[in-house]
Structure formats: structure tokens, C-alpha cells
Scaffold this active site. Structure first.
Site, PDB file in Angstrom:
ATOM      1  N   SER A  64       4.031   1.670   8.539  1.00 29.32           N
ATOM      2  CA  SER A  64       3.661   2.753   8.003  1.00 29.32           C
ATOM      3  C   SER A  64       2.939   3.522   9.150  1.00 29.32           C
ATOM      4  O   SER A  64       3.105   4.965   8.969  1.00 29.32           O
ATOM      5  CB  SER A  64       2.932   2.619   6.682  1.00 29.32           C
ATOM      6  OG  SER A  64       3.629   1.922   5.708  1.00 29.32           O
ATOM      7  N   ARG A  65       2.220   2.958   9.958  1.00 28.70           N
ATOM      8  CA  ARG A  65       1.535   3.620  10.957  1.00 28.70           C
ATOM      9  C   ARG A  65       2.352   4.310  12.004  1.00 28.70           C
ATOM     10  O   ARG A  65       1.891   4.971  12.848  1.00 28.70           O
ATOM     11  CB  ARG A  65       0.344   2.666  11.477  1.00 28.70           C
ATOM     12  CG  ARG A  65      -0.680   2.306  10.328  1.00 28.70           C
ATOM     13  CD  ARG A  65      -1.953   1.823  10.999  1.00 28.70           C
ATOM     14  NE  ARG A  65      -3.020   1.822   9.834  1.00 28.70           N
ATOM     15  CZ  ARG A  65      -3.556   0.870   9.130  1.00 28.70           C
ATOM     16  NH1 ARG A  65      -2.645  -0.321   9.124  1.00 28.70           N
ATOM     17  NH2 ARG A  65      -4.474   1.099   8.403  1.00 28.70           N
TER      18      ARG A  65
ATOM     19  N   HIS B 127       8.936   1.086   3.594  1.00 27.10           N
ATOM     20  CA  HIS B 127      10.045   1.132   4.481  1.00 27.10           C
ATOM     21  C   HIS B 127      11.122   0.145   4.340  1.00 27.10           C
ATOM     22  O   HIS B 127      10.916  -0.690   3.438  1.00 27.10           O
ATOM     23  CB  HIS B 127       9.577   1.319   6.008  1.00 27.10           C
ATOM     24  CG  HIS B 127       8.411   0.285   6.137  1.00 27.10           C
ATOM     25  ND1 HIS B 127       8.671  -1.085   6.332  1.00 27.10           N
ATOM     26  CD2 HIS B 127       7.184   0.377   6.870  1.00 27.10           C
ATOM     27  CE1 HIS B 127       7.855  -1.836   6.778  1.00 27.10           C
ATOM     28  NE2 HIS B 127       6.761  -0.727   6.896  1.00 27.10           N
TER      29      HIS B 127
ATOM     30  N   GLY C 198      11.044  -2.848   5.535  1.00 28.31           N
ATOM     31  CA  GLY C 198      10.510  -4.086   5.772  1.00 28.31           C
ATOM     32  C   GLY C 198       9.929  -4.516   4.165  1.00 28.31           C
ATOM     33  O   GLY C 198       9.836  -5.397   3.593  1.00 28.31           O
ATOM     34  N   HIS C 199       9.491  -3.268   3.618  1.00 30.37           N
ATOM     35  CA  HIS C 199       8.737  -3.542   2.057  1.00 30.37           C
ATOM     36  C   HIS C 199       9.943  -3.852   1.371  1.00 30.37           C
ATOM     37  O   HIS C 199       9.686  -4.781   0.238  1.00 30.37           O
ATOM     38  CB  HIS C 199       7.843  -2.237   1.736  1.00 30.37           C
ATOM     39  CG  HIS C 199       6.824  -1.979   2.478  1.00 30.37           C
ATOM     40  ND1 HIS C 199       6.872  -0.885   3.230  1.00 30.37           N
ATOM     41  CD2 HIS C 199       5.763  -2.698   2.523  1.00 30.37           C
ATOM     42  CE1 HIS C 199       5.677  -0.765   3.707  1.00 30.37           C
ATOM     43  NE2 HIS C 199       5.045  -1.911   3.317  1.00 30.37           N
TER      44      HIS C 199
ATOM     45  N   MET D 217       0.825  -1.163  -0.222  1.00 29.07           N
ATOM     46  CA  MET D 217      -0.018   0.039  -0.086  1.00 29.07           C
ATOM     47  C   MET D 217       0.975   1.216  -0.141  1.00 29.07           C
ATOM     48  O   MET D 217       0.386   2.325   0.236  1.00 29.07           O
ATOM     49  CB  MET D 217      -0.866  -0.092   1.204  1.00 29.07           C
ATOM     50  CG  MET D 217      -1.956  -1.164   1.219  1.00 29.07           C
ATOM     51  SD  MET D 217      -3.285  -1.040   2.208  1.00 29.07           S
ATOM     52  CE  MET D 217      -2.767  -0.502   3.726  1.00 29.07           C
TER      53      MET D 217
ATOM     54  N   GLN E 106     -10.301  -2.553   2.424  1.00 25.69           N
ATOM     55  CA  GLN E 106      -9.837  -3.144   3.686  1.00 25.69           C
ATOM     56  C   GLN E 106      -9.691  -2.068   4.863  1.00 25.69           C
ATOM     57  O   GLN E 106      -9.396  -2.591   5.772  1.00 25.69           O
ATOM     58  CB  GLN E 106      -8.621  -3.800   3.492  1.00 25.69           C
ATOM     59  CG  GLN E 106      -7.471  -2.952   3.209  1.00 25.69           C
ATOM     60  CD  GLN E 106      -6.200  -3.712   2.826  1.00 25.69           C
ATOM     61  OE1 GLN E 106      -5.910  -4.057   1.536  1.00 25.69           O
ATOM     62  NE2 GLN E 106      -4.964  -3.805   3.633  1.00 25.69           N
TER      63      GLN E 106
END
Ligand code: PAF
Length: 286
Positions: free
Chosen positions: A188-189, A34, A36-37, A30, A61
């Protein structure tokens, strides 16, 4: 890297790669990428010849009171990151390209028993939205393999189940959770956290590790362990949603003899809902 926004363009590029005998890897995201992606992109790069990523903030979602509008959108930086990590094609569609008939779709994909527990119980409809969009993206990209992060452990489990149940010809690869130095899982949050909240947030991962240590010692009473963990989270400034110890592959309550477990937690830090998980093997004697 080429960026496209239509399904027709994706199909054209993927067909050209396939015609050359290339294996297609896919990384759905989405955006607001970061480390992780980017590790997902690395895994796709290492296992496929032609790597496709998608950036699509999927309205299906998000619940009515969730952060769809506020969700960070950083396309240019994301394009740079994906380019640096060897992605060949980025699909960044508008909502109307993916849902031309709006959100009142006739067809939805649902994974009962997995989509309505844990985060699915707190976020009704969330996993139907995930399963539906991932099915659509798989139909569009038709990858040989797709890569998902272990950070979203329930999502990963549900997608594996969906792929199996619907005989989708896609291999699912998973990548370990990327963490900040203090243990907080990258998300991301995390951008929503104030400095004070960010300082408190690693308590979530610390709590998971404390549970894991108790389980590894054997003989732990799961009810007591969970209760203690909820208290720890509250003492650290969280408002816990759940802390659960489940069977690692089914996410159901573990039987006494189950050894392969996963600890899953979701908790609010201020207005931000954080999730994390840790797999643990329980010794045979417990
Ligand atoms: O994990 C995510 O970023 C999303 O849930 C996914 C898999 C891209 C579907 O929208």
C-alpha cells in the site's frame, strides 16, 4: 459479502457459521487492498468454509512520526475486491470499537527477541501493536485459520511464535509475496512513491537476488555481502535502514551450519520506507 462494524455482529455471524459446522478462515488487513491481499483472501477461501476479513488501520502499530493519518483508506474498492474473491464477512470497525478505553491499554502482547529486532529496532513498539491487535482480532473472530503474506516476513514469523507461545488454536497459512512485473513487492505504501522513485524502487528486490546468488554459490563472507548490498542500494537512490541475512525460522544471526536463511531489507526511497525479503538455501559446503 456482509460488512459489519461491531464485535457483537462478528460474533453473531461467526457463531451461525460454526453452528453449521463451517471452518472459519480469517484475513486481517489494514485495507487499501492490492493483488497481494486478494491472494490472502483466495488462500482463505480455498482452505475454509466461511471467510472473514478485517480492515482496520491499527493506530497502536504506528509510531508518533509515522503515516497513520496519511495511510490510504479505500473502503468501497476494498469491499468490491473482497466480494470478488469470495469473502463472506468484512469486519471494518472504528478505532473506538477496538480500543474503547483509548490507546493507553492496560494489556499489550509482546514477543521479545522477535519484536525488537530488524524493523522492530527501527520502529519501536510497532510489533507490540501488531501482536496486540492480531490477538484481539483472533479473540473476536476465533478463526480456525488465518492467512498472512510473506512480504511482511518478520510479522509472519512473530505471529507464528505468538500463536505457539500462547497456545492459540489458530493455524497460520502464509502466501508468497505478490510482485509487480519489475519485481517490486506490492505494498500500500508504493502509492507514496513519485514516478522517479517508483522507477528506482525495483533495485531493492534486485539487490536481494544478488545476495541470494552469492549465498547459493557457497563460501560467501556475509559481512562483505551485506556491505556490498548496502552500497548497491545507496547507488540506486535508496537510504538503507538494514540488510540482514538471518536464520529463516528464528530471524537470529545464522550459525555457520545453518542452511535455511532469509535475506531481509528495509530502505527509504525518498520519504517512503520499503521492505522486502527473499528466502535462500545455502549449500552444505559453505
Ligand atoms: O499486515 C497488516 O496489514 C497488519 O500489520 C495487520 C496484520 C492487519 C495488523 O494490523
Amino acid at each position: 459479502m456482509i460488512t459489519v462494524s461491531t464485535i457483537a455482529e462478528v460474533r453473531q455471524h461467526v457463531q451461525a457459521a460454526r453452528a453449521k459446522g463451517q471452518r472459519i478462515g480469517f484475513v486481517p488487513t489494514m485495507g487499501n487492498l492490492h493483488a497481494g491481499h486478494l491472494a490472502l483472501a483466495d488462500a482463505a477461501r480455498a482452505n475454509a468454509d466461511f471467510v472473514v476479513a478485517s480492515i482496520f488501520v491499527n493506530p497502536l502499530q504506528f509510531g508518533p512520526n509515522e503515516d497513520l493519518d496519511a495511510y490510504p483508506r479505500t473502503l468501497e474498492a476494498d469491499q468490491q475486491g473482497l466480494t470478488d474473491h469470495g469473502v463472506d464477512l468484512l469486519f471494518a470497525p472504528a478505532v473506538a470499537e477496538v480500543y474503547p478505553d483509548g490507546m493507553t491499554l492496560q494489556t499489550r502482547v509482546s514477543v521479545p527477541g522477535l519484536g525488537d529486532i530488524l524493523c522492530g529496532a527501527s520502529r519501536p513498539g510497532h510489533f507490540d501493536g501488531v501482536a496486540t491487535v492480531v490477538t484481539k482480532l483472533f479473540q473476536i473472530v476465533q478463526p480456525d485459520l488465518a492467512v498472512f503474506g510473506r512480504k511482511d516476513f518478520q510479522q509472519l514469523t512473530l505471529i507464528r511464535r505468538m500463536v505457539r507461545d500462547l497456545s492459540m488454536p489458530v493455524t497460520i497459512l502464509d502466501v508468497p509475496t505478490a510482485r509487480a512485473e519489475d519485481g517490486l513487492a506490492l505494498s500500500s505504501r508504493n502509492h507514496y512513491l513519485s514516478a522517479d522513485e517508483r522507477a528506482k524502487a525495483p533495485a531493492l528486490y534486485r539487490t536481494l537476488n544478488q545476495i541470494a546468488e552469492q549465498l547459493q554459490q557457497g563460501g560467501a563472507d556475509l559481512i562483505k555481502v551485506r556491505k556490498q548490498a548496502l552500497t548497491n542500494l545507496e547507488d540506486s537512490g535508496f537510504r538503507p535502514d538494514y540488510v540482514e541475512i538471518r536464520h529463516r525460522h528464528t530471524l537470529q544471526e545464522p550459525l555457520q551450519e545453518d542452511r535455511e536463511l532469509v535475506i531481509l531489507a528495509a530502505a527509504w526511497m525518498g520519504k517512503t520506507r520499503l521492505i522486502d525479503n527473499l528466502v535462500v538455501d545455502r549449500p552444505a559446503s559453505s
